[in-house]
Design a protein around this motif. Structure first.
Motif, PDB file in Angstrom:
ATOM      1  N   ALA A  90      -6.604   0.810  -1.188  1.00 39.50           N
ATOM      2  CA  ALA A  90      -7.175  -0.319  -0.451  1.00 39.50           C
ATOM      3  C   ALA A  90      -8.692  -0.351  -0.611  1.00 39.50           C
ATOM      4  O   ALA A  90      -9.295  -1.430  -0.727  1.00 39.50           O
ATOM      5  CB  ALA A  90      -6.795  -0.223   1.026  1.00 39.50           C
ATOM      6  N   PHE A  91      -9.321   0.820  -0.636  1.00 41.49           N
ATOM      7  CA  PHE A  91     -10.767   0.904  -0.810  1.00 41.49           C
ATOM      8  C   PHE A  91     -11.167   0.344  -2.182  1.00 41.49           C
ATOM      9  O   PHE A  91     -12.160  -0.397  -2.292  1.00 41.49           O
ATOM     10  CB  PHE A  91     -11.232   2.351  -0.660  1.00 41.49           C
ATOM     11  CG  PHE A  91     -12.707   2.512  -0.442  1.00 41.49           C
ATOM     12  CD1 PHE A  91     -13.232   2.580   0.835  1.00 41.49           C
ATOM     13  CD2 PHE A  91     -13.579   2.589  -1.520  1.00 41.49           C
ATOM     14  CE1 PHE A  91     -14.600   2.725   1.049  1.00 41.49           C
ATOM     15  CE2 PHE A  91     -14.947   2.728  -1.325  1.00 41.49           C
ATOM     16  CZ  PHE A  91     -15.461   2.799  -0.040  1.00 41.49           C
ATOM     17  N   ALA A  92     -10.398   0.690  -3.216  1.00 43.07           N
ATOM     18  CA  ALA A  92     -10.704   0.199  -4.566  1.00 43.07           C
ATOM     19  C   ALA A  92     -10.620  -1.321  -4.631  1.00 43.07           C
ATOM     20  O   ALA A  92     -11.461  -1.982  -5.258  1.00 43.07           O
ATOM     21  CB  ALA A  92      -9.758   0.842  -5.576  1.00 43.07           C
ATOM     22  N   LEU A 139      -6.883  -4.446   9.345  1.00 40.13           N
ATOM     23  CA  LEU A 139      -7.460  -4.934   8.096  1.00 40.13           C
ATOM     24  C   LEU A 139      -6.431  -5.757   7.331  1.00 40.13           C
ATOM     25  O   LEU A 139      -5.246  -5.420   7.307  1.00 40.13           O
ATOM     26  CB  LEU A 139      -7.879  -3.705   7.264  1.00 40.13           C
ATOM     27  CG  LEU A 139      -8.593  -3.893   5.945  1.00 40.13           C
ATOM     28  CD1 LEU A 139     -10.029  -4.345   6.192  1.00 40.13           C
ATOM     29  CD2 LEU A 139      -8.605  -2.539   5.193  1.00 40.13           C
ATOM     30  N   ARG A 140      -6.858  -6.843   6.711  1.00 38.34           N
ATOM     31  CA  ARG A 140      -5.941  -7.589   5.841  1.00 38.34           C
ATOM     32  C   ARG A 140      -5.671  -6.793   4.572  1.00 38.34           C
ATOM     33  O   ARG A 140      -6.580  -6.143   4.047  1.00 38.34           O
ATOM     34  CB  ARG A 140      -6.549  -8.941   5.449  1.00 38.34           C
ATOM     35  CG  ARG A 140      -6.545  -9.980   6.561  1.00 38.34           C
ATOM     36  CD  ARG A 140      -6.741 -11.357   6.029  1.00 38.34           C
ATOM     37  NE  ARG A 140      -5.626 -11.728   5.147  1.00 38.34           N
ATOM     38  CZ  ARG A 140      -5.497 -12.929   4.588  1.00 38.34           C
ATOM     39  NH1 ARG A 140      -6.394 -13.866   4.796  1.00 38.34           N
ATOM     40  NH2 ARG A 140      -4.482 -13.190   3.789  1.00 38.34           N
ATOM     41  N   PRO A 141      -4.445  -6.852   3.986  1.00 39.56           N
ATOM     42  CA  PRO A 141      -3.276  -7.590   4.477  1.00 39.56           C
ATOM     43  C   PRO A 141      -2.407  -6.788   5.449  1.00 39.56           C
ATOM     44  O   PRO A 141      -1.358  -7.245   5.857  1.00 39.56           O
ATOM     45  CB  PRO A 141      -2.503  -7.876   3.197  1.00 39.56           C
ATOM     46  CG  PRO A 141      -2.761  -6.671   2.356  1.00 39.56           C
ATOM     47  CD  PRO A 141      -4.188  -6.260   2.641  1.00 39.56           C
ATOM     48  N   ASP A 259       0.275  -6.582  -1.927  1.00 47.44           N
ATOM     49  CA  ASP A 259       1.310  -5.640  -1.494  1.00 47.44           C
ATOM     50  C   ASP A 259       0.689  -4.255  -1.429  1.00 47.44           C
ATOM     51  O   ASP A 259       0.367  -3.655  -2.458  1.00 47.44           O
ATOM     52  CB  ASP A 259       2.483  -5.658  -2.472  1.00 47.44           C
ATOM     53  CG  ASP A 259       3.663  -4.819  -2.003  1.00 47.44           C
ATOM     54  OD1 ASP A 259       3.482  -3.975  -1.103  1.00 47.44           O
ATOM     55  OD2 ASP A 259       4.768  -5.011  -2.536  1.00 47.44           O
ATOM     56  N   VAL A 260       0.541  -3.747  -0.217  1.00 50.46           N
ATOM     57  CA  VAL A 260      -0.188  -2.489  -0.023  1.00 50.46           C
ATOM     58  C   VAL A 260       0.584  -1.272  -0.521  1.00 50.46           C
ATOM     59  O   VAL A 260       0.017  -0.186  -0.658  1.00 50.46           O
ATOM     60  CB  VAL A 260      -0.551  -2.293   1.460  1.00 50.46           C
ATOM     61  CG1 VAL A 260      -1.485  -3.400   1.933  1.00 50.46           C
ATOM     62  CG2 VAL A 260       0.701  -2.234   2.336  1.00 50.46           C
ATOM     63  N   ILE A 261       1.886  -1.423  -0.785  1.00 39.77           N
ATOM     64  CA  ILE A 261       2.690  -0.294  -1.248  1.00 39.77           C
ATOM     65  C   ILE A 261       2.713  -0.206  -2.770  1.00 39.77           C
ATOM     66  O   ILE A 261       2.865   0.874  -3.341  1.00 39.77           O
ATOM     67  CB  ILE A 261       4.134  -0.399  -0.710  1.00 39.77           C
ATOM     68  CG1 ILE A 261       4.123  -0.515   0.814  1.00 39.77           C
ATOM     69  CG2 ILE A 261       4.975   0.794  -1.131  1.00 39.77           C
ATOM     70  CD1 ILE A 261       3.503   0.652   1.535  1.00 39.77           C
ATOM     71  N   GLY A 289       1.714 -15.979   2.516  1.00 41.67           N
ATOM     72  CA  GLY A 289       1.773 -15.242   3.774  1.00 41.67           C
ATOM     73  C   GLY A 289       0.900 -14.005   3.753  1.00 41.67           C
ATOM     74  O   GLY A 289       0.395 -13.571   2.718  1.00 41.67           O
ATOM     75  N   LEU A 290       0.736 -13.410   4.936  1.00 39.04           N
ATOM     76  CA  LEU A 290      -0.101 -12.230   5.069  1.00 39.04           C
ATOM     77  C   LEU A 290       0.595 -10.971   4.573  1.00 39.04           C
ATOM     78  O   LEU A 290      -0.001 -10.136   3.910  1.00 39.04           O
ATOM     79  CB  LEU A 290      -0.507 -12.049   6.537  1.00 39.04           C
ATOM     80  CG  LEU A 290      -1.486 -13.074   7.106  1.00 39.04           C
ATOM     81  CD1 LEU A 290      -1.703 -12.820   8.583  1.00 39.04           C
ATOM     82  CD2 LEU A 290      -2.820 -13.016   6.352  1.00 39.04           C
TER      83      LEU A 290
END
Length: 319
Positions: A90-92, A139-141, A259-261, A289-290
């Motif tokens: 997420a940081f990247a 934090l989004r998303p 997609d955070v995964i 969508g979020l």
């Protein structure tokens, strides 16, 4: 013999297999129509069980009593490492977008995720993961998941990845949790050809099951996959080094940037080809969508459903 369609779900709570089959089949049918396969879409939607099987295994994560000792500490350590890797990814992305506020929040999350100076027990590691996830949900998303997931529930669901990879929790017959989960996928595959569509943790389960069986798979589709997580998942896959199963004729891997995964989504960089030279092919899609880490959002995309329809219609089976 026409291939059977096999759906393999990801993290989350127990499911009603019949209801989930109808839900996934309906989403895939919508994508098939968008891709120009209306007849197959209508047939799948009208009688999903005639075409497909939904592998449900979330009930196996129900634990009659808490784990203790070294197993619990190892599992909690995997969970903490998993959450830490998600923060780094997420940081990247925030750096790419020059998201100053996101970077500020994620810097705090990185501090929370950093290992403490002294050795920690399972409880300390689990609390660290909970603190990090609580921060991420602002934090989004990630905040889109907060509509129906509390931090504790999200940590529990993410912990399913750690529990699977821990290769522990044997039953009375000695079969570990991960082996019992793969057995359900193997039963759904049967003896004929199968088009396998797997989501999230299910991509790990399906990949390992296909390696264990000489399955005829004209198409393997992975959605929102964590397979390329180099710190936690990739080095713990079986067998090593990670590779495409020999019976897989084609592998399409789909990911959404939000997609955070699905971190480091280009699997072709991390997995060796199968015996026939097949490599995964990764492709980005963009959902509305979020919160986009949902199987049905992927399935409703024409780019996903079109190749599935073609594989179901074109492959006569091996033999």
């Amino acid at each position: 013999m026409a291939p059977r369609l096999v759906f393999v779900h990801g993290i989350g709570g127990p499911r009603d297999p019949a209801a989930e089959l109808a839900h996934w089949a309906g989403a895939l049918a919508a994508g098939m129509r968008a891709a120009g396969h209306s007849a197959l879409a209508a047939s799948l939607e009208a009688a999903p069980a005639a075409h497909a099987a939904f592998v449900s295994y979330a009930d196996l994560f129900g634990r009659p009593q808490a784990q203790g000792g070294d197993d619990a500490t190892a599992e909690a350590g995997l969970l903490a490492a998993l959450v830490g890797e998600l923060v780094d990814e997420a940081f990247a992305l925030a750096e790419e977008d020059d998201d100053r506020e996101g970077l500020r929040i994620l810097a705090h999350a990185r501090t929370e995720a950093a290992p403490a100076g002294q050795q920690q027990g399972a409880g300390d590691l689990a609390r660290r993961a909970l603190n990090v996830v609580t921060t991420l949900l602002s934090l989004r998303p990630w905040d889109g998941a907060g509509e129906w997931l509390t931090p504790k529930l999200m940590v529990r669901h993410l912990g399913q990845v750690a529990r699977y990879l821990a290769r522990a929790e044997p039953d009375a017959g000695g079969a570990t949790l991960d082996a019992r989960i793969r057995a359900r996928v193997a039963a759904a595959l049967g003896d004929g050809p199968a088009v396998v569509v797997a989501h999230s943790l299910g991509t790990v389960v399906a990949l390992e099951t296909l390696h264990e069986r000489d399955a005829d798979v004209p198409l393997f589709v992975t959605l929102g996959s964590p397979l390329a997580m180099r710190g936690v998942v990739l080095p713990r896959l079986r067998p090593q080094p990670p590779a495409v199963p020999d019976g897989t004729a084609r592998w399409l891997n789909f990911w959404d940037r939000d997609d955070v995964i699905a971190v480091r989504p280009h699997l072709e960089r991390d997995l060796a080809p199968g015996a026939s030279g097949v490599r995964p092919v990764s492709d980005r899609i963009d959902s509305d969508g979020l919160w986009v880490h949902t199987a049905t959002k992927y399935l409703a995309q024409a780019a996903v459903a079109g190749p599935v329809a073609e594989a179901l219609a074109a492959h006569p089976g091996r033999g």
